[in-house]
Design a protein around this motif. Structure first.
Motif, PDB file in Angstrom:
ATOM      1  N   GLY A  94       0.838  -1.198   0.000  1.00 40.13           N
ATOM      2  CA  GLY A  94       0.000   0.000   0.000  1.00 40.13           C
ATOM      3  C   GLY A  94       0.864   1.234   0.000  1.00 40.13           C
ATOM      4  N   LYS A  95       1.051   1.842   1.151  1.00 44.55           N
ATOM      5  CA  LYS A  95       1.889   3.036   1.212  1.00 44.55           C
ATOM      6  C   LYS A  95       3.237   2.746   1.858  1.00 44.55           C
ATOM      7  N   LEU A  96       3.543   1.475   1.979  1.00 47.08           N
ATOM      8  CA  LEU A  96       4.754   1.060   2.669  1.00 47.08           C
ATOM      9  C   LEU A  96       5.683   0.370   1.678  1.00 47.08           C
ATOM     10  N   LEU A  97       6.948   0.689   1.759  1.00 45.90           N
ATOM     11  CA  LEU A  97       7.915  -0.005   0.906  1.00 45.90           C
ATOM     12  C   LEU A  97       8.856  -0.775   1.825  1.00 45.90           C
ATOM     13  N   GLU A  98       9.020  -2.057   1.545  1.00 44.81           N
ATOM     14  CA  GLU A  98       9.828  -2.883   2.451  1.00 44.81           C
ATOM     15  C   GLU A  98      10.852  -3.684   1.683  1.00 44.81           C
ATOM     16  N   LEU A  99      11.965  -3.897   2.342  1.00 42.67           N
ATOM     17  CA  LEU A  99      13.000  -4.758   1.774  1.00 42.67           C
ATOM     18  C   LEU A  99      13.076  -6.015   2.631  1.00 42.67           C
ATOM     19  N   LEU A 100      12.884  -7.155   1.994  1.00 40.01           N
ATOM     20  CA  LEU A 100      12.917  -8.428   2.709  1.00 40.01           C
ATOM     21  C   LEU A 100      14.089  -9.250   2.198  1.00 40.01           C
ATOM     22  N   ARG A 101      14.599 -10.060   3.089  1.00 35.56           N
ATOM     23  CA  ARG A 101      15.670 -10.949   2.655  1.00 35.56           C
ATOM     24  C   ARG A 101      15.493 -12.294   3.343  1.00 35.56           C
ATOM     25  N   PRO A 102      15.516 -13.385   2.567  1.00 34.79           N
ATOM     26  CA  PRO A 102      15.474 -14.690   3.212  1.00 34.79           C
ATOM     27  C   PRO A 102      16.833 -14.974   3.855  1.00 34.79           C
ATOM     28  N   ASP A 103      16.831 -15.400   5.103  1.00 35.00           N
ATOM     29  CA  ASP A 103      18.112 -15.692   5.744  1.00 35.00           C
ATOM     30  C   ASP A 103      18.548 -17.116   5.396  1.00 35.00           C
ATOM     31  N   ASP A 104      19.632 -17.551   5.990  1.00 34.42           N
ATOM     32  CA  ASP A 104      20.191 -18.858   5.613  1.00 34.42           C
ATOM     33  C   ASP A 104      19.259 -20.013   5.942  1.00 34.42           C
ATOM     34  N   ASN A 105      18.383 -19.798   6.934  1.00 32.10           N
ATOM     35  CA  ASN A 105      17.461 -20.862   7.294  1.00 32.10           C
ATOM     36  C   ASN A 105      16.174 -20.791   6.494  1.00 32.10           C
TER      37      ASN A 105
ATOM     38  N   SER B 226      11.774  -0.979   6.408  1.00 32.82           N
ATOM     39  CA  SER B 226      10.368  -0.716   6.142  1.00 32.82           C
ATOM     40  C   SER B 226      10.176   0.792   6.183  1.00 32.82           C
ATOM     41  N   VAL B 227       9.736   1.364   5.088  1.00 27.85           N
ATOM     42  CA  VAL B 227       9.611   2.817   5.012  1.00 27.85           C
ATOM     43  C   VAL B 227       8.186   3.198   4.652  1.00 27.85           C
ATOM     44  N   GLU B 228       7.655   4.119   5.401  1.00 32.48           N
ATOM     45  CA  GLU B 228       6.340   4.695   5.109  1.00 32.48           C
ATOM     46  C   GLU B 228       6.556   5.722   4.002  1.00 32.48           C
ATOM     47  N   THR B 229       5.804   5.597   2.896  1.00 33.52           N
ATOM     48  CA  THR B 229       6.067   6.521   1.788  1.00 33.52           C
ATOM     49  C   THR B 229       5.013   7.613   1.646  1.00 33.52           C
ATOM     50  N   PHE B 230       3.908   7.523   2.357  1.00 33.43           N
ATOM     51  CA  PHE B 230       2.840   8.517   2.250  1.00 33.43           C
ATOM     52  C   PHE B 230       2.413   8.721   0.803  1.00 33.43           C
ATOM     53  N   GLY B 231       2.124   7.662   0.142  1.00 28.72           N
ATOM     54  CA  GLY B 231       1.617   7.696  -1.222  1.00 28.72           C
ATOM     55  C   GLY B 231       1.216   6.283  -1.563  1.00 28.72           C
ATOM     56  N   ALA B 232       0.311   6.129  -2.499  1.00 23.99           N
ATOM     57  CA  ALA B 232      -0.105   4.778  -2.869  1.00 23.99           C
ATOM     58  C   ALA B 232       0.869   4.231  -3.903  1.00 23.99           C
ATOM     59  N   ILE B 233       1.576   3.189  -3.537  1.00 29.53           N
ATOM     60  CA  ILE B 233       2.488   2.558  -4.491  1.00 29.53           C
ATOM     61  C   ILE B 233       1.658   1.620  -5.359  1.00 29.53           C
ATOM     62  N   ARG B 234       1.736   1.793  -6.660  1.00 36.00           N
ATOM     63  CA  ARG B 234       0.900   1.000  -7.558  1.00 36.00           C
ATOM     64  C   ARG B 234       1.716  -0.018  -8.334  1.00 36.00           C
ATOM     65  N   SER B 235       2.957   0.285  -8.609  1.00 34.27           N
ATOM     66  CA  SER B 235       3.761  -0.672  -9.364  1.00 34.27           C
ATOM     67  C   SER B 235       5.228  -0.526  -8.978  1.00 34.27           C
ATOM     68  N   LEU B 236       5.930  -1.632  -9.112  1.00 31.87           N
ATOM     69  CA  LEU B 236       7.367  -1.648  -8.816  1.00 31.87           C
ATOM     70  C   LEU B 236       8.069  -2.372  -9.957  1.00 31.87           C
ATOM     71  N   ALA B 237       9.282  -1.981 -10.234  1.00 30.74           N
ATOM     72  CA  ALA B 237      10.079  -2.725 -11.200  1.00 30.74           C
ATOM     73  C   ALA B 237      11.529  -2.576 -10.806  1.00 30.74           C
ATOM     74  N   GLN B 238      12.340  -3.560 -11.184  1.00 24.38           N
ATOM     75  CA  GLN B 238      13.754  -3.458 -10.890  1.00 24.38           C
ATOM     76  C   GLN B 238      14.527  -3.489 -12.193  1.00 24.38           C
ATOM     77  N   PHE B 239      15.629  -2.820 -12.238  1.00 27.73           N
ATOM     78  CA  PHE B 239      16.471  -2.896 -13.427  1.00 27.73           C
ATOM     79  C   PHE B 239      17.918  -2.821 -13.015  1.00 27.73           C
ATOM     80  N   ARG B 240      18.762  -3.239 -13.949  1.00 33.12           N
ATOM     81  CA  ARG B 240      20.193  -3.268 -13.675  1.00 33.12           C
ATOM     82  C   ARG B 240      20.900  -2.733 -14.899  1.00 33.12           C
TER      83      ARG B 240
END
Lengths: 75, 1214
Positions: free
Chosen positions: B35-46, B54-68
């Motif tokens: 929703g309005k939160l952007l989070e970075l998750l990482r699976p640990d070794d287990n 976890s960051v509150e962005t105060f806006g509706a996030i509708r789409s995300l994309a990654q590029f390199r």
């Protein structure tokens, strides 16, 4: 209201242009309808709210809204 | 009234998820938008999912994309939101923040039709990004690198086409040729001209390729071709040497491979055998897995089935498209295939899951192929399959999600210290009742009985460099027990500890020797087994001990302090003595700072309500450095050192600091900062923890020092993402605790309580609530409490589902049809899937596979009486014949023959499309039997519409049936109409009553205040709201005030002006004359809006409650995305001023991450009024220190004071 045309950008003029032709009742209704559906699709929580009410998946709900948006007044 | 808004539980649902390597290198991370939160998750070794940021962005996030960028090792994040801006973020590993690299404005803010943000398409080589709107506008940004290897972004290039609806956008992989983007478009211009609807029916969807000419810096429509009219999604097919390029078009029932200059390949998506013929199969999420030699796609349908799609190709020519059944998991909003062989499934409702691939679907299974596609006169021949249990995936973790919260009540049903929050969550077969308690969850590793009642416990290592503890030492009133930690924990007698006396302290001293302090002396056990004993002089005994690794201070009875130090040879030598004025209540020595010989500070708590800091510097001779008086005698002291950190897991830079914590006898935890040089105490804070004096212990949490406070319940003070948090643990009262590290449990706690020794670990740090889950059958709608009997009555209902008997029969049939072979097979796999409890007894658990679909007028519903204490359902009534329950209340009728009765409003065969209709509505009246545990139908009254709201009123029943408000009395065989008002605009969805006032909520028109005149038997509306509000939740605040929430994510309060209210109360006609005049199109009086706040999420439930004893009353809300928040009323004008100024400065100096203006966001539909956003204020500690100081200066305060203020207000809420 006075509008200084010099201060307007091209796209604003385009908007005014369209606004100058008074829309017919059905055009207005279709506009409102499209705006609403686009807003539902954009706001995920509202989409989820609809999906719960109709027991559909959110993906299906979004697709159906987009379809209605496309149909316009033909629907 | 001014309110402070604070999110207590952040949203748990996921809008979209992407995976990549955001911190660079080989690590695999997932970025999710909630929703309005952007989070970075990482699976640990287990294989456990950890939230890094976890960051509150105060806006509706509708789409995300990654590029390199080519040649780079790191992925960037592109965010499409409602800000009218494209934002590119980079994860900064050192500071643990998202850095905003670019923010380009292209349009107005808000989720508008033609403002891009809904779709993102990325060139697979990272050279360009396309951002699109639902309609018309598409913009392309070219991404590049400047000479300093920084990411650059071009000005936007337009690829607009008016009168066009866009369904999906993706990049096309064409190697290093000009970037191409594909879009599914529908031109509606002709349909709009034609009012007959013929053109609309003929409208054709097209697949269009847009080419970005990097040389000319221009975007052109390269190719467009008609595509199946059910098309809804595009998936990029690898190209440029890795594959044939082109796109997969996912359409209703089909997957089609398309590319320019290539014939289409079409294959049907296999259907579930039990799917009604009129229902299509739509792909809702997709994930691509690409390795050097191969690639495949996983596509998930709206029913949860995942299909593996492969392409047979030689070079650029695709010969066959195959779709093979893979597995079935709950429907997702996004799936991510990680390179480590894991699948992250972000469920659209309910818990998210993390799977490990057991196979990649190479075994034989139901398959459909473009080569075997059969077209008959009725269309393409469908392929059927039967879902089976998981074969290729194995669930290894799940992330709890409350999404969606349907109803909530805050009540202390279990008579604990704090109230519990009962929430109805989830949908369909994944529904649950979740009982939330503020606090961290713990997992108990072991409980063992001890031979007596222990008074204390310690753990010691044998050597300072050891990783694990060697002994657990338990002290009893007259003995000490030593347990050695190995494969098992067992008693030993060769440790050198004296076991015939109680112990006061046991610790490692020096590098490798052990120390035991007992009332008569100190026993120093050297590594080679030599024992040195120091005896207390005369008849005095040792009362208290404080020690760190190199220093020991003991307090003798009478108040004398004796100070020892470990010298270079490892000997413990008496250094100094100091006489205190009276007995010492407690003492502690600060830990030895890095690279130093000794710590300078000794804290001594005395019974005269003071805490003194004494210096241990040999030159200064134990003199007082500072004195702090406290409200009650201190019971326990603990120095907590926060080491200087620059970056690291916890984020921002922290200078080293030292805190002194004191547990006072009145149950307050007192916390103050110790100046590292002078020993002066400053910036003190206190917090009430419980009824017992807190005992403080230092433990290790995530490799850092943390504090365990044992009061009437245990609390943990720790640092999480740069904040110091003090959170209760959901565990019983403990007496004494110590940290515990062993082979099996790296960071545990060992504690004593009663006569048992308990070992536990603390889980899911950073969370505010821990939950107990009780599964339900259908989507829960509402529930009521029977407070006296501590039972809940829940109504559940689902549309388009078969009744329980029909499902059972179908399942049986299905198993019989598939024969025993399948069953045997299923059993074999059952063993493998051992971790999954729900799957065990049910070969095809509905939780995973969903209920089979039925026609839209079919409903299933049940009424459930649930005992939350034992988590058992004591009564479950399944409604028959498409009847579904919509409202519920308990009611006590005038005639007390039956006592409390239960009223349930139901509808039969309700349909929403094409028009809302139902065959009948009923109000059921049930009687409670067996002490409330069971229900018996008394009678059933037919009404003309759906009773969507019920409420007790003056010994009668008020029902909202469509636009009619009606008062019923209980009759022998049915309810009797007493009075009604038909003047409500649409549908009544809520009724609250107070005295003779009735507060009615309309689905579309906000609140109506009504009055019932008993003499004239009349119901009339005397006030209403002037603003149309689509109510989703409401709560009665006081005589004149109502709180409501609307569908668009706003919370608001309306109040009847005082003079109007008085006038109505004094008027003998109750404002009736005025009402009869019929002015103002509606009620004669209007309520005023006094509070308005955009939450940004559909609020489904509201309740006024206090979450902590002695805390302020706040309005708690729950939302569709699974978040819980609170609105707390300020009690002083000063606080309002302070926080509104802080908010103002933060708005200016800390603009939200996704580019939406904070004020505009909170005022998205109506201007925000009298609410201060605590979530923004709480971002203050995350700002750089100089910015903190700047803001603090402007507020005439220090950053510390601001932090204290923030902590205070939070502590009032939770």
């Amino acid at each position: 209201m006075l509008i200084s045309f010099a201060s307007l950008l091209d796209k604003d003029i385009a908007v005014l242009d369209r606004a100058s032709q008074t829309p017919t009742c059905s055009e207005w209704a279709v506009n409102i309808q499209r705006d609403s559906y686009a807003s539902y699709v954009g706001h995920y929580p509202i989409l989820a709210y609809f999906a719960i009410a109709e027991n559909e998946s959110i993906g299906r709900r979004r697709y159906n809204f987009m379809q209605v948006e496309g149909e316009g007044m033909g629907s | 009234m001014y309110l402070y808004s604070l999110t207590l539980q952040r949203a748990t649902g996921i809008v979209c998820a992407i995976n990549g390597s955001f911190s660079g290198g080989k690590s695999q991370e997932i970025v999710v938008a909630r929703g309005k939160l952007l989070e970075l998750l990482r699976p640990d070794d287990n294989g456990k999912i950890q939230t890094l940021l976890s960051v509150e962005t105060f806006g509706a996030i509708r789409s995300l994309a990654q590029f390199r960028l080519t040649g780079s090792q790191k992925d960037y994040i592109v965010v499409g939101s409602d800000s009218g801006r494209i934002v590119i973020l980079e994860y900064n590993k050192e500071k643990n923040v998202f850095d905003k690299i670019h923010q380009e404005t292209f349009g107005k803010s808000g989720c508008r039709r033609i403002v891009p943000g809904q779709y993102l398409g990325i060139d697979p080589k990272g050279r360009a990004v396309m951002i699109g709107a639902c309609e018309k506008q598409k913009l392309v940004y070219v991404l590049n690198r400047d000479t300093a290897a920084r990411l650059t972004i071009s000005s936007p290039l337009e690829a607009h086409k008016s009168h066009t609806i866009v369904y999906s956008i993706c990049g096309v992989d064409c190697g290093f040729d000009n970037p191409i983007f594909a879009a599914i478009e529908l031109d509606y211009s002709e349909a709009d001209q034609d009012s007959t609807g013929v053109a609309a029916g003929d409208a054709q969807k097209n697949l269009t390729f847009y080419e970005l000419d990097l040389g000319l810096n221009h975007v052109s429509r390269k190719w467009t071709e008609a595509v199946d009219n059910g098309a809804n999604m595009l998936v990029t097919v690898p190209g440029g040497g890795d594959g044939p390029s082109g796109v997969l078009v996912c359409a209703e029932n089909f997957v089609i491979y398309k590319n320019q200059g290539h014939p289409d390949l079409r294959a049907v998506i296999p259907r579930r055998a039990d799917l009604p013929a009129e229902r299509g199969v739509l792909i809702v999420s997709a994930a691509t897995h690409k390795q050097k030699a191969m690639f495949f796609f996983l596509l998930q349908t709206e029913y949860g089935d995942i299909f593996k799609v492969t392409l047979d190709h030689d070079n650029d020519h695709v010969t066959e498209l195959k779709i093979k059944y893979f597995d079935t998991i709950p429907v997702t909003s996004s799936m991510c295939v990680l390179k480590s062989g894991h699948l992250f499934a972000a469920s659209e409702f309910g818990n998210h899951a993390f799977y490990q691939f057991q196979g990649i679907g190479d075994d034989a299974d139901v398959e459909s192929s473009s080569a075997s596609l059969m077209e008959t006169e009725e269309g393409f021949q469908p392929v059927f399959f039967q879902p089976r249990r998981l074969k290729n995936l194995l669930r290894i973790d799940q992330v709890e999600s409350l999404c969606p919260i349907m109803d909530m009540k805050v009540v202390n049903l279990f008579e604990e210290e704090t109230p519990q929050i009962f929430t109805l969550c989830g949908r369909g077969p994944r529904s649950s009742l979740r009982i939330l308690r503020p606090g961290l969850a713990i997992s108990e590793m072991a409980v063992s009985e001890l031979p007596g009642v222990p008074s204390a416990v310690w753990t010691v290592k044998k050597n300072a460099t050891d990783e694990f503890d060697a002994y657990i030492v338990v002290s009893f009133s007259n003995a000490t027990l030593v347990l050695s930690i190995g494969e098992t924990v067992e008693e030993v007698s060769d440790s050198g500890f004296l076991d015939t006396t109680p112990s006061l302290a046991v610790s490692l001293i020096g590098d490798d020797s052990l120390m035991q302090v007992h009332p008569n002396g100190i026993r120093h056990i050297r590594e080679d087994g030599r024992i040195n004993e120091w005896r207390a002089p005369g008849k005095r005994t040792i009362a208290k001990v404080g020690s760190n690794r190199l220093q020991v201070v003991i307090a003798l009875s009478g108040g004398e302090l004796v100070y020892f130090e470990v010298d270079i040879t490892g000997q413990l030598i008496e250094v100094d003595k100091h006489e205190m004025n009276g007995d010492v209540a407690c003492l502690d020595i600060a830990p030895v700072p890095e690279g130093r010989q000794r710590s300078r500070f000794l804290a001594v708590g005395s019974y005269d309500n003071t805490i003194r800091i004494l210096t241990l510097d040999p030159d200064e001779g134990m003199q007082d450095l500072s004195v702090q008086s406290v409200s009650s005698a201190p019971e326990s002291l603990l120095f907590l050192e926060v080491q200087a950190s620059v970056g690291g897991e916890d984020g921002a830079d922290h200078p080293a600091s030292l805190f002194l914590n004191a547990g006072l006898q009145n149950g307050v935890l007192f916390r103050t900062v110790v100046d590292m040089v002078t020993g002066q105490l400053s910036d003190s804070r206190s917090r009430f923890l419980g009824l017992r004096a807190p005992k403080l212990f230092s433990i290790i949490v995530r490799g850092k020092r943390a504090m365990l406070c044992l009061s009437s319940r245990p609390w943990l003070g720790y640092i999480h993402q740069g904040h110091f948090l003090l959170t209760p643990l959901s565990y019983e009262t403990l007496e004494y605790a110590a940290s515990f590290a062993s082979d099996q449990c790296a960071e545990g706690v060992v504690a004593v309580a009663g006569d048992a020794l308990r070992v536990f670990t603390i889980e899911r740090l950073g969370e505010t609530f821990n939950e107990t889950v009780i599964p339900l059958r259908y989507t829960p709608r509402k529930f009521v409490l029977q407070p006296k009997r501590k039972l809940l009555v829940i109504i559940e209902s689902d549309q388009k589902a078969f009744s329980a008997e029909e499902r059972e029969a179908a399942k049986k049939e299905c198993f019989e049809a598939s024969g025993t072979g399948e069953n045997g097979n299923g059993n074999a796999e059952k063993m493998e899937n051992g971790g999954d409890d729900e799957d065990k007894d049910d070969p095809l658990s509905d939780e995973n596979y969903g209920y089979p679909n039925a026609e839209s007028e079919r409903w299933v519903s049940c009424i459930r009486v649930l005992d939350p204490k034992t988590a058992s359902t004591t009564c479950l009534l399944e409604l028959q014949e498409n009847e579904a329950a919509f409202s519920i209340c308990t009611v006590n009728f005038h005639d007390k023959e039956y006592g409390t009765l239960l009223a349930v409003g139901t509808a039969k065969g309700l349909q929403f499309w094409p028009k809302k209709s139902s065959t009948a509505g009923y109000i059921h009246i049930y009687r409670f039997l067996e002490d409330g545990r069971s229900l018996e139908l008394l009678h059933k009254t037919q009404v003309e519409g759906v009773p969507t709201a019920l409420c007790q009123f003056q010994g009668r029943l008020l029902a909202g049936i469509g636009p009619v408000l009606r008062l019923y009395d209980l009759g022998k065989r049915r309810l009797l109409r007493k009075c009604e008002n038909k003047l409500f605009p649409n549908t009544i969805v809520s009724i609250h009553t107070y005295r003779d006032r009735i507060y009615v909520g309309d689905i579309q028109e906000s609140f109506h205040y009504c009055k019932y005149r008993r003499d004239e038997n009349q119901l009339y509306i005397f006030a209403d709201d002037s603003v149309p509000r689509w109510l989703t939740a409401s709560y009665h605040i006081d005589f004149d005030t109502m709180a409501g929430a609307d569908k668009f994510g706003n919370v608001y309060f309306v109040r009847l002006p005082q003079d109007v209210s008085d006038e109505i109360e004094e008027d003998p006609t109750g404002g009736k004359i005025k009402w009869e005049q019929g002015k103002l199109n509606g009620a004669p009086n209007k309520v005023e809006e006094i509070v308005q706040f955009h939450v940004g999420d559909v609020v489904t439930c509201l309740q006024k409650a206090s979450l902590i004893p002695g805390g302020g009353e706040c309005l708690i809300y729950g939302t569709v995305m699974g978040s819980l928040g609170a609105l707390l009323a300020f009690t002083s004008r000063d606080d309002v001023d302070f926080f509104s100024h802080l908010e103002m400065h933060l708005r200016q100096d800390n603009p939200p991450l996704c580019g939406r203006d904070h004020m505009a966001y909170r005022s998205a539909y109506f201007p925000v009024k009298d609410v201060i956003d605590g979530d923004l204020c709480e971002q203050f500690p995350t700002l750089p220190l100089d910015l903190q100081r700047k803001i603090a200066d402007e507020l005439d305060r220090t950053p510390g004071e601001i932090l204290k203020k923030l902590e205070e207000v939070r502590n009032k809420i939770i």
